[in-house]
Write an enzyme that holds these catalytic residues in place. Sequence first.
Site, PDB file in Angstrom:
ATOM      1  N   GLU A 271       0.739  -1.398   0.229  1.00  0.00           N
ATOM      2  CA  GLU A 271      -0.286  -0.134   0.342  1.00  0.00           C
ATOM      3  C   GLU A 271       0.905   1.431  -0.230  1.00  0.00           C
ATOM      4  O   GLU A 271       1.550   1.198   0.276  1.00  0.00           O
ATOM      5  CB  GLU A 271      -0.816  -0.080   1.779  1.00  0.00           C
ATOM      6  CG  GLU A 271      -0.401   0.018   2.528  1.00  0.00           C
ATOM      7  CD  GLU A 271      -1.024  -0.141   3.657  1.00  0.00           C
ATOM      8  OE1 GLU A 271      -0.562   0.131   4.859  1.00  0.00           O
ATOM      9  OE2 GLU A 271      -2.104  -0.670   3.801  1.00  0.00           O
ATOM     10  N   CYS A 272       0.018   2.921  -0.368  1.00  0.00           N
ATOM     11  CA  CYS A 272       1.314   3.591  -0.392  1.00  0.00           C
ATOM     12  C   CYS A 272       2.123   3.299  -1.408  1.00  0.00           C
ATOM     13  O   CYS A 272       2.658   2.498  -1.971  1.00  0.00           O
ATOM     14  CB  CYS A 272       1.183   4.452   1.217  1.00  0.00           C
ATOM     15  SG  CYS A 272       2.204   5.898   1.133  1.00  0.00           S
TER      16      CYS A 272
END
Length: 334
Positions: free
Chosen positions: A331-332
């Site tokens: 994620e990110c």
Amino acid sequence: GHRMTLPPGLMIAAPASGTGKTTLMLGLLRALSQQGLTVQPFKSGPDYIDPGFHRAACGRASFNLDSWAMAPGLISGLLGAAEGADLALAEGSMGLFDGVARPGETGNGASADIAALTGWPVVLVLDVSGQAQSAAATAAGFAAYRPDVDLAGVVLNRVASPRHETLVRVGMEAAGLPVLGALPRQAAVEVPERHLGLVQAEEHGQIDDLLARAAKAITGYTDLPALRAAARGTARPGNTSRPVPPPGQRIALARDAAFSFVYPHLLQGWRDAGAETLPFSPLADQPPDDSADICWLPGGYPELYAGQLAAAETFRAGLQHFAETRPVHGECGG
């Protein structure tokens, strides 16, 4: 079972971003901690940066509360972090009533939702530069906008002179709004550039200097006893639950300066469910543990370490091998 009572709390909010609520929040956390109080910080919305500063200011992990993404039961469970503290302080995001257009499970993500759910009165930080009595019209509008949100008072920021402060106070008095503090323009404390601020700040002594200045400004220019007295008891919405099922029994978790953004409530939820985390460092060229069921790459600042990560061949080969048979979640920056 026995449940400790939760301390009273306040929501630190503003009409918009960039008005000084972070200065007030960090200054209060540090100043009250220096007075021997235990303060539990929270952050409204999905923000990784502010909670890191909160923890540095008062020594307690800060938990995110998000009315758009979280069910009432999860918010209720997370409020338990304040058990045993003297005061809960939440920092809002953007403007007090700002959220998404279509509400989620509990609300639209606005800080006002959290204030309404918990019963925490709002301390509104107002940038009064370029206006005087007109600031009271803004504050009065905020006080009246949602009947289920209680405004404790205002803290004036960027006050130009004693005369300016007097005129602003005249307006607030006419509107029946308590002034809990007035920060002169010179007392401004700039938080380091947000994108890269946190990791560097933790590594250098900058953050302590920043927190000391914020605490000094807040101690000198706000009414700390009045702020404390304005706090109200914490209500918990719905039935307390921690509905965050772990993604596996053994979770290989990337954790180092490049991969540092993990919500504390997520790790807590995994622990509560009996799962194990197996931390490893991509920066140190470590592969995920082969005994894990899943590999989790959280967000962070990998772009600051691009060269080091590009050269981490053992990590990359290990990750590719892992991904052939098991899920990898990124994620990110991850």
